[in-house]
Scaffold this motif. Structure first.
Motif, PDB file in Angstrom:
ATOM      1  N   PHE A 596       0.838  -1.206   0.000  1.00 59.93           N
ATOM      2  CA  PHE A 596       0.000   0.000   0.000  1.00 59.93           C
ATOM      3  C   PHE A 596       0.871   1.254   0.000  1.00 59.93           C
ATOM      4  CE2 PHE A 596      -2.097   3.307   2.610  1.00 59.93           C
ATOM      5  CZ  PHE A 596      -3.256   3.525   1.858  1.00 59.93           C
ATOM      6  N   ASN A 597       0.568   2.167  -0.918  1.00 56.92           N
ATOM      7  CA  ASN A 597       1.263   3.456  -1.006  1.00 56.92           C
ATOM      8  C   ASN A 597       0.236   4.538  -0.687  1.00 56.92           C
ATOM      9  OD1 ASN A 597       2.013   6.028  -2.368  1.00 56.92           O
ATOM     10  ND2 ASN A 597       3.849   4.863  -2.961  1.00 56.92           N
ATOM     11  N   GLU A 598       0.424   5.195   0.458  1.00 54.25           N
ATOM     12  CA  GLU A 598      -0.601   6.128   0.922  1.00 54.25           C
ATOM     13  C   GLU A 598      -0.880   7.221  -0.095  1.00 54.25           C
ATOM     14  OE1 GLU A 598      -1.784   8.546   5.005  1.00 54.25           O
ATOM     15  OE2 GLU A 598       0.198   7.640   4.797  1.00 54.25           O
ATOM     16  N   GLU A 599       0.164   7.764  -0.678  1.00 58.06           N
ATOM     17  CA  GLU A 599      -0.033   8.853  -1.637  1.00 58.06           C
ATOM     18  C   GLU A 599      -0.785   8.379  -2.876  1.00 58.06           C
ATOM     19  OE1 GLU A 599       2.710  11.974  -4.255  1.00 58.06           O
ATOM     20  OE2 GLU A 599       3.589  10.847  -2.593  1.00 58.06           O
ATOM     21  N   ARG A 600      -0.444   7.180  -3.341  1.00 59.39           N
ATOM     22  CA  ARG A 600      -1.062   6.650  -4.562  1.00 59.39           C
ATOM     23  C   ARG A 600      -2.445   6.066  -4.313  1.00 59.39           C
ATOM     24  NH1 ARG A 600       1.766   1.356  -6.235  1.00 59.39           N
ATOM     25  NH2 ARG A 600       0.373   0.606  -4.568  1.00 59.39           N
ATOM     26  N   ALA A 627     -15.112   4.648   8.726  1.00 59.28           N
ATOM     27  CA  ALA A 627     -13.679   4.414   8.531  1.00 59.28           C
ATOM     28  C   ALA A 627     -13.225   5.101   7.253  1.00 59.28           C
ATOM     29  CB  ALA A 627     -13.401   2.917   8.441  1.00 59.28           C
ATOM     30  N   THR A 628     -11.985   5.530   7.245  1.00 57.41           N
ATOM     31  CA  THR A 628     -11.358   6.099   6.050  1.00 57.41           C
ATOM     32  C   THR A 628      -9.994   5.443   5.881  1.00 57.41           C
ATOM     33  OG1 THR A 628     -10.167   7.868   7.195  1.00 57.41           O
ATOM     34  CG2 THR A 628     -12.463   8.319   6.552  1.00 57.41           C
ATOM     35  N   SER A 629      -9.304   5.801   4.841  1.00 58.25           N
ATOM     36  CA  SER A 629      -7.963   5.243   4.631  1.00 58.25           C
ATOM     37  C   SER A 629      -7.049   5.581   5.803  1.00 58.25           C
ATOM     38  CB  SER A 629      -7.377   5.780   3.317  1.00 58.25           C
ATOM     39  OG  SER A 629      -7.374   7.200   3.307  1.00 58.25           O
ATOM     40  N   ASN A 630      -7.277   6.737   6.450  1.00 59.04           N
ATOM     41  CA  ASN A 630      -6.435   7.117   7.595  1.00 59.04           C
ATOM     42  C   ASN A 630      -6.637   6.214   8.806  1.00 59.04           C
ATOM     43  OD1 ASN A 630      -5.296   9.302   6.255  1.00 59.04           O
ATOM     44  ND2 ASN A 630      -6.957  10.694   6.858  1.00 59.04           N
ATOM     45  N   SER A 631      -7.789   5.544   8.876  1.00 62.63           N
ATOM     46  CA  SER A 631      -8.097   4.717  10.053  1.00 62.63           C
ATOM     47  C   SER A 631      -7.132   3.558  10.214  1.00 62.63           C
ATOM     48  CB  SER A 631      -9.520   4.159   9.951  1.00 62.63           C
ATOM     49  OG  SER A 631     -10.466   5.204   9.843  1.00 62.63           O
ATOM     50  N   PHE A 632      -6.429   3.169   9.132  1.00 63.12           N
ATOM     51  CA  PHE A 632      -5.573   1.984   9.188  1.00 63.12           C
ATOM     52  C   PHE A 632      -4.095   2.334   9.372  1.00 63.12           C
ATOM     53  CE2 PHE A 632      -9.327   1.003   6.664  1.00 63.12           C
ATOM     54  CZ  PHE A 632      -9.805  -0.122   7.316  1.00 63.12           C
ATOM     55  N   ILE A 633      -3.757   3.631   9.346  1.00 59.31           N
ATOM     56  CA  ILE A 633      -2.357   4.050   9.413  1.00 59.31           C
ATOM     57  C   ILE A 633      -2.039   4.476  10.840  1.00 59.31           C
ATOM     58  CG2 ILE A 633      -0.569   5.477   8.365  1.00 59.31           C
ATOM     59  CD1 ILE A 633      -2.100   3.679   6.393  1.00 59.31           C
ATOM     60  N   LEU A 634      -1.240   3.685  11.553  1.00 65.26           N
ATOM     61  CA  LEU A 634      -0.965   3.978  12.960  1.00 65.26           C
ATOM     62  C   LEU A 634       0.177   4.980  13.159  1.00 65.26           C
ATOM     63  CD1 LEU A 634      -1.166   0.556  14.879  1.00 65.26           C
ATOM     64  CD2 LEU A 634      -2.641   2.542  15.128  1.00 65.26           C
ATOM     65  N   ASN A 635       1.263   4.781  12.387  1.00 65.91           N
ATOM     66  CA  ASN A 635       2.464   5.598  12.594  1.00 65.91           C
ATOM     67  C   ASN A 635       2.905   5.564  14.058  1.00 65.91           C
ATOM     68  OD1 ASN A 635       2.686   6.477   9.895  1.00 65.91           O
ATOM     69  ND2 ASN A 635       1.103   8.036  10.248  1.00 65.91           N
ATOM     70  N   HIS A 636       2.925   4.369  14.633  1.00 68.29           N
ATOM     71  CA  HIS A 636       3.321   4.208  16.032  1.00 68.29           C
ATOM     72  C   HIS A 636       4.745   3.667  16.080  1.00 68.29           C
ATOM     73  CE1 HIS A 636       3.308   2.949  20.221  1.00 68.29           C
ATOM     74  NE2 HIS A 636       2.123   3.556  20.385  1.00 68.29           N
ATOM     75  N   GLU A 637       5.567   4.267  16.917  1.00 70.07           N
ATOM     76  CA  GLU A 637       6.986   3.916  16.913  1.00 70.07           C
ATOM     77  C   GLU A 637       7.263   2.480  17.359  1.00 70.07           C
ATOM     78  OE1 GLU A 637       7.858   5.862  21.340  1.00 70.07           O
ATOM     79  OE2 GLU A 637       8.687   6.792  19.536  1.00 70.07           O
TER      80      GLU A 637
END
Length: 932
Positions: A596-600, A627-637
């Motif tokens: 998955f490529n977030e930008e694309r 839900a949106t595409s952002n709901s699946f992106i955690l960006n958690h360290e």
């Protein structure tokens, strides 16, 4: 006699005659013994069980049944004997005769053929054959549901693991038996489909499922068969141990027989006990005492299989029980009435003393032979044939050699091999006979010798056949494998005979080592055939070609040979939930799966989410709502995430999406979502995404566990279970991929609305005060140390990450703590958040409420806390008060354990929003995922 019902003939005033009707007994030998004669003449025995040890042939069986009935008639019995046998087909047949008695598939084999009409015809034919020999009572159908299919001795004796399917085939069999004029017996109530075995023969296998669990699955076929007119029921001798149900032996328990079977399921037929001679029962209780307990529990007929001394003890025990008023005469005569009513359905002296015999069987033979062939041909199941190895002519030239490897097993009672083995055991030579050498068949296990012969007859090339044992792959096997151009390995219940599983995997590994032929490198063709339980390799896709026959009688193996050589197109399907779609597996497509490529892909993912939600029924809320595409992106360290798509590279449209997370704190790899465009389902898109996800997670350092469903992000907490048929389809789909849904953990989201008008239930605040805990609400990292230490008591993936998000967002999140007053130790915690918090971004259910709302998440109660429920309710009650105080009108409880008691939460105003099944398994399960 006052206790005797008025409609009974005065002959039954003789209590000895009456008691005799309430026993079923067996004996050793193929002719009438002095012992069985004594039981019939002196003790008026009313029911007899015949086994394979009593039955030599159809002709001898007819003679034996006639002699038994004649003894009863001459002794003045008012009614004929009820004579019963086990004749389930497959490997469980008491009566075998190559000339007059046809062989038919096991119950699971019949279910694999996919026709209840065929089941009816087979049952009718089976019953006609045994009835012609003088038998009037069949111990069938087997109505057990394999709720734990992988390690149960029942195997193929039942139709499978789907209660509705077991019910449908059970009733079809029952009706077929009845059509032929014999009476039926359902077994093994309340189910032998999920027994736990403790080891010793003196330890009774245990049913640990609760009554509620049994009612939702295992009891369904019994309930439906009763409604359809089942004549009798065998109650098992297993123990039962669960909340509200505790019995050392089910057939001796009034709670099971009179309570569950008679009262709850409304059964008024004949109840037969398990054989009271079983080691655990006779050793722990004794046959005399067991007889009294069985009759008092509600059994009408007590089964004593073989020992004359124990049979006498049972008769004496019943008489003593009546004389001592331990058993009421009313109970005795009620049982007698049921037995007589059943006998009236299936026998009379005219019928009993004039069995149709072999002359009638001769007239049945042509049509029954055709039916047997039809049934077996329809049952053979090709589960997978990935590399198109079938038919064998595709891969073998005439001069090439085929190797057959078969396990050492006991022959089935219903087979010529069984009789041949017993007749020649003393003189059998390990060397092949002269004709076998000329037919190019090497010495192999006698049970499967005929299969080697059949294979040899069909081709000019040489057939190599030898056996394997628990000693594993020996040098002789390696030499033959290297020499042969293709290999067939047979397994028979490899899940319980683990040496077979290990041997087959070893052979598979050897075959997968590439070899060169004509300058081309390829794998050596391997075909694995499960000749009993289909569960041996049903989920192991590393076995590329896998066939199931469901038993290893000669007739079954003849149909197998037809499939192997292309003379028969296999049409069987694996029964139950293990694979509604396995039949199509060999033709699955392999889609290109990209990262998955977030930008694309973000906009295309939003469009895919919308497409999935549009097919949700109007009265249901999709788990993807809000839900949106952002709901699946955690960006958690502390979480490694990789997501995958199948897309149209020309239009950029997404056809499928899968999100994966690796929680380093617990070593858990999670599939957090997997969904496919509704217009493109059943095209293997989901399968391709799933396999890519598993392979990627397997590469993570420290991977220990896999999980379906994610607490963070909280979109799909597991397999959605709120949509009826859709739930069954999803569970079956994941089960086909190897996920064991039997080990699932129910979880759900709950919601309380109209919070501004809400007040706590009466008494709850007082109950909370009596729990003796101190509660407070804290914000921010200053309190992190003790809280993070406390939550380490739970190993749930995503838990630590939820708490760290809350601690790092003190303006929108808080944590309620419950502390022990004397030392301040943390007993419980729960996270509070509002819809402005970062945490809420990953919980679409909160936004789906469409009003001012707050959330309560991730309660953790310390191990060993006695007031668990009170403390949990206290934390949530205080959370609701806080959320209400912030002006919110709705409160979401996300990720609640579905095993808990919801009564308390319902009283607090909560309703279930979405249900899920979270499924976990060991990472080692997935070491053999095939390449896409």
């Amino acid at each position: 006699m006052a206790s005797k019902p008025g409609q009974l003939d005065p002959v039954w005033d003789d209590l000895d005659r009456t008691m005799g009707q309430l026993f079923m007994m067996g004996f050793d030998g193929t002719s009438v013994t002095p012992q069985i004669r004594t039981l019939i003449e002196k003790h008026y025995l009313g029911c007899i069980l015949l086994t394979a040890k009593n039955l030599k042939s159809a002709e001898e069986t007819t003679k034996l049944c006639y002699e038994l009935q004649k003894i009863a008639h001459d002794a003045g019995h008012p009614v004929p004997l009820a004579i019963g046998i086990d004749q389930e087909n497959g490997g469980v047949n008491s009566l075998f005769d190559e000339i007059y008695i046809r062989q038919y598939p096991s119950n699971m084999g019949i279910a694999a053929a996919g026709s209840t009409k065929l089941a009816f015809e087979v049952a009718k034919a089976t019953a006609q054959e045994i009835a012609a020999c003088g038998i009037n009572w069949i111990f069938g159908p087997c109505l057990d549901v394999l709720t734990n299919a992988r390690n149960q001795p029942l195997g193929v004796r039942t139709a499978g693991d789907d209660p509705q399917e077991v019910s449908a085939y059970g009733i079809a069999l029952m009706q077929g038996y009845k059509e032929a004029g014999i009476v039926t017996l359902g077994k093994h109530f309340p189910s032998y489909g999920n027994l736990e075995f403790l080891g010793s023969t003196l330890d009774v296998p245990i049913i640990t499922e609760s009554l509620e669990q049994l009612s939702l699955s295992a009891l369904i076929p019994f309930r439906n068969a009763i409604r359809a007119g089942l004549d009798s029921m065998m109650v098992g001798g297993c123990a039962m141990a669960s909340a509200g149900l505790n019995a050392m032996h089910a057939c001796l328990s009034e709670q099971v027989v009179d309570g569950l079977l008679r009262t709850d399921l409304n059964f008024n037929g004949v109840v037969v006990s398990e054989c009271l001679e079983m080691d655990a029962l006779s050793h722990n209780i004794g046959v005399g005492g067991g007889t009294v307990m069985a009759v008092n529990a509600g059994c009408d007929v007590v089964l004593l299989c073989r020992s004359f001394s124990w049979q006498q003890e049972g008769l004496k025990g019943l008489k003593t029980g009546i004389e001592n008023a331990m058993i009421s005469k009313e109970r005795i005569y009620n049982s007698l009435q049921r037995v007589l009513t059943m006998k009236l359905k299936c026998t009379s002296w005219e019928k009993a003393l004039n069995p149709a015999g072999t002359s009638y069987l001769e007239t049945l033979q042509p049509s029954h032979t055709a039916l047997s062939t039809k049934a077996y041909n329809g049952s053979i199941t090709v589960v997978r044939d990935k590399n198109r190895l079938l038919p064998l002519s595709n891969i073998l030239e005439a001069e090439e050699e085929l190797l057959l490897l078969t396990p050492l097993v006991k022959p089935l009672a219903a087979s010529a091999a069984s009789r041949a083995l017993s007749e020649t055991a003393a003189t059998a030579s390990p060397e092949p006979a002269a004709w076998e050498r000329s037919a190019s068949v090497m010495s192999g296990e006698r049970v499967f010798r005929e299969l080697g012969r059949s294979l040899a007859r069909q081709r000019s090339g040489r057939i190599l056949h030898t056996s394997y044992t628990a000693n594993g792959v020996r040098p002789v096997h390696e030499n033959l494998i290297n020499r042969a151009s293709a290999i067939i390995v047979l397994t028979a219940d490899a899940n319980r005979n683990l040496y077979q599983h290990g041997f087959t995997k070893h052979v598979s590994m050897i075959c997968n080592m590439q070899y060169t032929t004509g300058g081309e490198k390829r794998e050596k063709p391997l075909i694995v055939v499960a000749v009993s339980s289909p569960y041996d390799f049903a989920m192991d896709t590393s076995i590329g070609t896998y066939i199931c026959t469901y038993d290893f009688t000669e007739t079954a193996l003849n149909s197998l040979v037809k499939v192997l050589y292309g003379e028969l197109s296999p049409s069987g399907t694996l029964p139950g939930t293990i694979s509604k779609s396995q039949k199509l597996q060999h033709s699955k497509q392999h889609w290109l799966v990209e990262t998955f490529n977030e930008e694309r892909d973000a906009l295309a993912l939003d469009a895919l989410i919308t497409a999935v939600m549009e097919v949700t029924s109007p009265n249901q809320r999709s788990e993807l709502s809000s839900a949106t595409s952002n709901s699946f992106i955690l960006n958690h360290e502390e979480v490694d995430e990789t997501h995958f798509v199948v897309r149209n590279s020309s239009t950029q449209a997404l056809y499928g999406f899968c999100s994966t997370y690796f929680f380093r704190t617990t070593g858990t790899g999670v599939i957090g979502s997997l969904f496919v465009d509704p217009a493109r389902r059943k095209l293997s898109i989901g399968l391709s995404l799933h396999n890519r996800a598993i392979r990627t997670l397997l590469q993570r350092d420290g991977i220990k566990r896999f999980q379906l469903g994610s607490r963070l992000p909280s979109v799909f907490l597991g397999i959605p279970t709120g949509h009826g048929a859709e739930r069954k389809r999803l569970r079956s789909w994941f089960a086909n991929l190897g996920w064991n849904a039997a080990l699932s953990r129910p979880v759900c989201n709950m919601v309380a609305r109209n919070l501004l008008n809400w007040s706590p239930p009466d008494g709850m605040a007082k109950s909370l005060a009596s729990a003796g805990s101190q509660f407070d609400l804290v914000y921010g990292w200053d309190y992190a140390g003790p809280i993070l230490d406390h939550i380490k008591t739970s190993s749930r993936p995503g838990l630590a990450e939820v708490y760290k998000l809350a601690l790092s967002d003190p303006t929108s999140c808080g944590i309620i703590r419950a502390k022990r007053p004397e030392d301040g130790a943390l007993l419980g915690t729960v996270v509070l958040y509002n819809n402005h918090s970062r945490l809420s971004e990953y919980i679409p259910s909160l936004r789906d409420l469409n009003e001012a709302a707050g959330g309560i998440s991730s309660p953790v109660i310390a191990p060993g806390v006695g007031e668990y429920s009170t403390l949990l309710q206290g934390l949530i009650l205080l959370g609701m008060r806080q959320i209400k105080a912030q002006g919110c009108n709705a409160c979401l409880l996300d990720y609640m354990d579905g095993d808990g008691n919801f009564d308390g939460f319902s009283a607090m105003g909560f309703d279930v929003m979405h249900n899920f099944e979270e499924v976990s398994c060991d990472a080692a399960t997935w070491t053999m995922i095939p390449p896409s």
